[in-house]
Write a protein that holds these residues in place. Sequence first.
Motif, PDB file in Angstrom:
ATOM      1  N   ASP A 309      -0.205   7.303   1.052  1.00  0.00           N
ATOM      2  CA  ASP A 309       0.714   6.998  -0.047  1.00  0.00           C
ATOM      3  C   ASP A 309       1.759   5.968   0.748  1.00  0.00           C
ATOM      4  OD1 ASP A 309      -0.082   8.848  -1.929  1.00  0.00           O
ATOM      5  OD2 ASP A 309       1.108  10.472  -1.371  1.00  0.00           O
ATOM      6  N   ALA A 310       1.899   5.932   1.871  1.00  0.00           N
ATOM      7  CA  ALA A 310       2.812   5.129   2.574  1.00  0.00           C
ATOM      8  C   ALA A 310       1.982   3.663   2.600  1.00  0.00           C
ATOM      9  CB  ALA A 310       3.001   5.474   4.016  1.00  0.00           C
ATOM     10  N   ILE A 311       0.883   3.568   2.838  1.00  0.00           N
ATOM     11  CA  ILE A 311       0.208   2.384   2.915  1.00  0.00           C
ATOM     12  C   ILE A 311       0.162   1.705   1.372  1.00  0.00           C
ATOM     13  CG2 ILE A 311      -2.011   1.033   3.191  1.00  0.00           C
ATOM     14  CD1 ILE A 311      -2.654   3.191   5.431  1.00  0.00           C
ATOM     15  N   ALA A 312      -0.399   2.730   0.271  1.00  0.00           N
ATOM     16  CA  ALA A 312      -0.025   2.197  -0.822  1.00  0.00           C
ATOM     17  C   ALA A 312       1.284   1.549  -1.303  1.00  0.00           C
ATOM     18  CB  ALA A 312      -0.772   3.444  -1.714  1.00  0.00           C
ATOM     19  N   ALA A 313       2.445   2.335  -0.978  1.00  0.00           N
ATOM     20  CA  ALA A 313       3.526   1.874  -1.225  1.00  0.00           C
ATOM     21  C   ALA A 313       3.721   0.556  -0.784  1.00  0.00           C
ATOM     22  CB  ALA A 313       4.453   2.907  -0.724  1.00  0.00           C
ATOM     23  N   CYS A 314       3.576   0.378   0.368  1.00  0.00           N
ATOM     24  CA  CYS A 314       3.610  -0.940   0.896  1.00  0.00           C
ATOM     25  C   CYS A 314       2.728  -2.089   0.278  1.00  0.00           C
ATOM     26  CB  CYS A 314       3.360  -1.139   2.267  1.00  0.00           C
ATOM     27  SG  CYS A 314       4.292   0.014   3.706  1.00  0.00           S
ATOM     28  N   VAL A 315       1.552  -1.675  -0.064  1.00  0.00           N
ATOM     29  CA  VAL A 315       0.673  -2.863  -0.810  1.00  0.00           C
ATOM     30  C   VAL A 315       1.343  -3.021  -2.215  1.00  0.00           C
ATOM     31  CG1 VAL A 315      -1.539  -3.206  -1.546  1.00  0.00           C
ATOM     32  CG2 VAL A 315      -1.157  -2.283   0.792  1.00  0.00           C
ATOM     33  N   ILE A 316       1.672  -1.982  -2.915  1.00  0.00           N
ATOM     34  CA  ILE A 316       2.001  -2.040  -4.247  1.00  0.00           C
ATOM     35  C   ILE A 316       3.381  -2.992  -4.070  1.00  0.00           C
ATOM     36  CG2 ILE A 316       3.225  -0.913  -6.185  1.00  0.00           C
ATOM     37  CD1 ILE A 316       1.115   1.366  -5.763  1.00  0.00           C
ATOM     38  N   GLY A 317       4.135  -2.653  -3.190  1.00  0.00           N
ATOM     39  CA  GLY A 317       5.518  -3.463  -2.927  1.00  0.00           C
ATOM     40  C   GLY A 317       5.536  -4.920  -2.347  1.00  0.00           C
ATOM     41  N   GLY A 318       4.037  -5.406  -2.298  1.00  0.00           N
ATOM     42  CA  GLY A 318       3.937  -6.634  -2.065  1.00  0.00           C
ATOM     43  C   GLY A 318       3.343  -7.061  -0.347  1.00  0.00           C
ATOM     44  N   ALA A 319       3.421  -6.011   0.417  1.00  0.00           N
ATOM     45  CA  ALA A 319       2.865  -6.268   1.768  1.00  0.00           C
ATOM     46  C   ALA A 319       1.570  -6.632   1.767  1.00  0.00           C
ATOM     47  CB  ALA A 319       3.030  -5.074   2.569  1.00  0.00           C
ATOM     48  N   SER A 320       1.143  -7.691   2.678  1.00  0.00           N
ATOM     49  CA  SER A 320      -0.422  -8.147   2.841  1.00  0.00           C
ATOM     50  C   SER A 320      -0.969  -7.467   3.958  1.00  0.00           C
ATOM     51  CB  SER A 320      -0.427  -9.555   2.650  1.00  0.00           C
ATOM     52  OG  SER A 320      -1.772 -10.028   3.259  1.00  0.00           O
ATOM     53  N   LEU A 321      -2.143  -6.624   3.764  1.00  0.00           N
ATOM     54  CA  LEU A 321      -3.039  -6.315   4.736  1.00  0.00           C
ATOM     55  C   LEU A 321      -3.301  -7.236   5.900  1.00  0.00           C
ATOM     56  CD1 LEU A 321      -4.737  -3.191   3.079  1.00  0.00           C
ATOM     57  CD2 LEU A 321      -2.667  -3.179   4.129  1.00  0.00           C
ATOM     58  N   ALA A 322      -3.130  -8.409   5.503  1.00  0.00           N
ATOM     59  CA  ALA A 322      -3.751  -9.354   6.350  1.00  0.00           C
ATOM     60  C   ALA A 322      -2.633  -9.669   7.406  1.00  0.00           C
ATOM     61  CB  ALA A 322      -4.174 -10.738   5.701  1.00  0.00           C
ATOM     62  N   GLY A 329      12.467  -3.652   1.245  1.00  0.00           N
ATOM     63  CA  GLY A 329      12.874  -3.223   0.021  1.00  0.00           C
ATOM     64  C   GLY A 329      11.762  -3.117  -0.928  1.00  0.00           C
ATOM     65  N   GLY A 330      10.947  -4.077  -0.853  1.00  0.00           N
ATOM     66  CA  GLY A 330       9.319  -3.954  -1.618  1.00  0.00           C
ATOM     67  C   GLY A 330       8.690  -2.790  -1.478  1.00  0.00           C
ATOM     68  N   ALA A 331       8.765  -2.258  -0.149  1.00  0.00           N
ATOM     69  CA  ALA A 331       7.963  -1.066   0.149  1.00  0.00           C
ATOM     70  C   ALA A 331       8.699   0.143  -0.347  1.00  0.00           C
ATOM     71  CB  ALA A 331       7.988  -0.986   1.698  1.00  0.00           C
ATOM     72  N   VAL A 337       7.610   3.741  -7.378  1.00  0.00           N
ATOM     73  CA  VAL A 337       6.585   3.430  -8.288  1.00  0.00           C
ATOM     74  C   VAL A 337       5.661   4.715  -7.955  1.00  0.00           C
ATOM     75  CG1 VAL A 337       4.606   2.277  -9.019  1.00  0.00           C
ATOM     76  CG2 VAL A 337       6.830   1.076  -8.462  1.00  0.00           C
ATOM     77  N   MET A 338       5.155   5.022  -6.778  1.00  0.00           N
ATOM     78  CA  MET A 338       4.318   6.071  -6.681  1.00  0.00           C
ATOM     79  C   MET A 338       4.760   7.366  -6.913  1.00  0.00           C
ATOM     80  SD  MET A 338       1.697   4.612  -5.164  1.00  0.00           S
ATOM     81  CE  MET A 338       0.819   6.198  -4.198  1.00  0.00           C
ATOM     82  N   SER A 339       6.081   7.539  -6.656  1.00  0.00           N
ATOM     83  CA  SER A 339       6.774   8.847  -6.894  1.00  0.00           C
ATOM     84  C   SER A 339       6.859   9.108  -8.479  1.00  0.00           C
ATOM     85  CB  SER A 339       8.199   9.044  -6.322  1.00  0.00           C
ATOM     86  OG  SER A 339       7.941   9.160  -4.845  1.00  0.00           O
ATOM     87  N   SER A 340       7.065   7.862  -9.185  1.00  0.00           N
ATOM     88  CA  SER A 340       7.327   7.949 -10.430  1.00  0.00           C
ATOM     89  C   SER A 340       6.116   8.223 -11.139  1.00  0.00           C
ATOM     90  CB  SER A 340       8.047   6.443 -11.115  1.00  0.00           C
ATOM     91  OG  SER A 340       9.219   6.186 -10.657  1.00  0.00           O
ATOM     92  N   LEU A 341       4.869   7.962 -10.724  1.00  0.00           N
ATOM     93  CA  LEU A 341       3.439   8.016 -11.552  1.00  0.00           C
ATOM     94  C   LEU A 341       3.319   9.463 -11.210  1.00  0.00           C
ATOM     95  CD1 LEU A 341       1.512   5.108 -10.114  1.00  0.00           C
ATOM     96  CD2 LEU A 341       2.167   5.583 -12.504  1.00  0.00           C
TER      97      LEU A 341
END
Length: 379
Positions: A309-322, A329-331, A337-341
């Motif tokens: 969930d933490a990784i997904a939140a970061c990626v959805i918030g705009g972080a790049s795994l590269a 703030g994006g995370a 967003v995850m909690s809202s879903l």
Amino acid sequence: MAEKRKIEFDLRTYMMIIALVSIWIIFTITTGGSFLTPRNISNLFRQSVFTSMLAIGMVLVIIMGHIDLSVGSIVGLAGGIVAIFDVWQGMNPLLSIGITLLLGLIMGLWNGWWTAYRNVPSFIVTLGGLLIFRGILVGITRGTTIGPMGDLFYYLGKGYLSKEFGIIFAIIAAVIIIFIQWNGRRNKLKYNFEVLPLKLEIIRIIASVALLIIFILVLNAYRGIPVPLLVLTVFLALFSFITNKTIFGRHIYAIGGNTDAARLSGINIKQITLFVFMINGLMASLGGIFLTSRLNAASVAAGDGAELDAIAACVIGGASLAGGIGRVGGAVVGAIVMSSLDNGMSLMNVENFWQSIIKGLILILAVWIDMTTKNKELS
């Protein structure tokens, strides 16, 4: 043309907030208005604090180009430790919290030392940590659920601040928002950076303050600001400042953007990596304390899968795994967003397997949109 490009950039910057509002509107319609009630909004943000705290630490790791799969186990172990201190040992709650946070730092130190100083890939180190910390949790708790927690932990997990405090907080936060945005504009003009036209800047400031006031009024319409949300706000402000305004923060981005260039510029990559993993361990242990406080008990299953969930939140918030890209703030927005879903689909009585499928599809879609946007910028 320059103004148009700037406006488009700002729209992309706030895309996740627009998406979040869209999700809220959809759930409000599909739940017959139940989603946007003051009570549900209060519960939603109180529940999102846990994932948000993990995402704050995780996004720093991801910006550096690493990953941490052990945070869920750190959450469980930290929750088990603080519950043992409080329930079994009867220790002073503040002392038990302090020791637990220290142990969280040590667990992060373990991950960081192997990654930074022994060159073991962070994926492998933290995968091992996932197993080690979970095993320790089962051992020290004897596989039992420990609870109920004391009064202070109940307050940390389920307490609310007075409505009067909410008004004072809104006023102070509004002044801070105005100062930061206006001061940021002045600094950009000073160094000849592009800024929004004055009218649009004023509209943005007014909109930000108005949203803040509406949010506080909604929370006050139920029981006031949840205590965990206030704590999260403090850490969000702290780590936003660290990443945006300090040399340490700039070094994190530099390492993730180009490790070789960072090394040649004299950045101590090993030390920075160690510190970032320690911060991540600290935030995971803090998340464990708040999760245990909210549930009023610690169990061996606590935090299971929380790293995803933490990784997904970061990626959805705009972080790049590269690496090299991402914002605190994006995370946090990604975590909301995850909690809202989760919250919205639960109100709709969507079965658990569908919830997992939908969240997985949204994660893939978010990464695809991010990659498409970047490719357009490069072309």
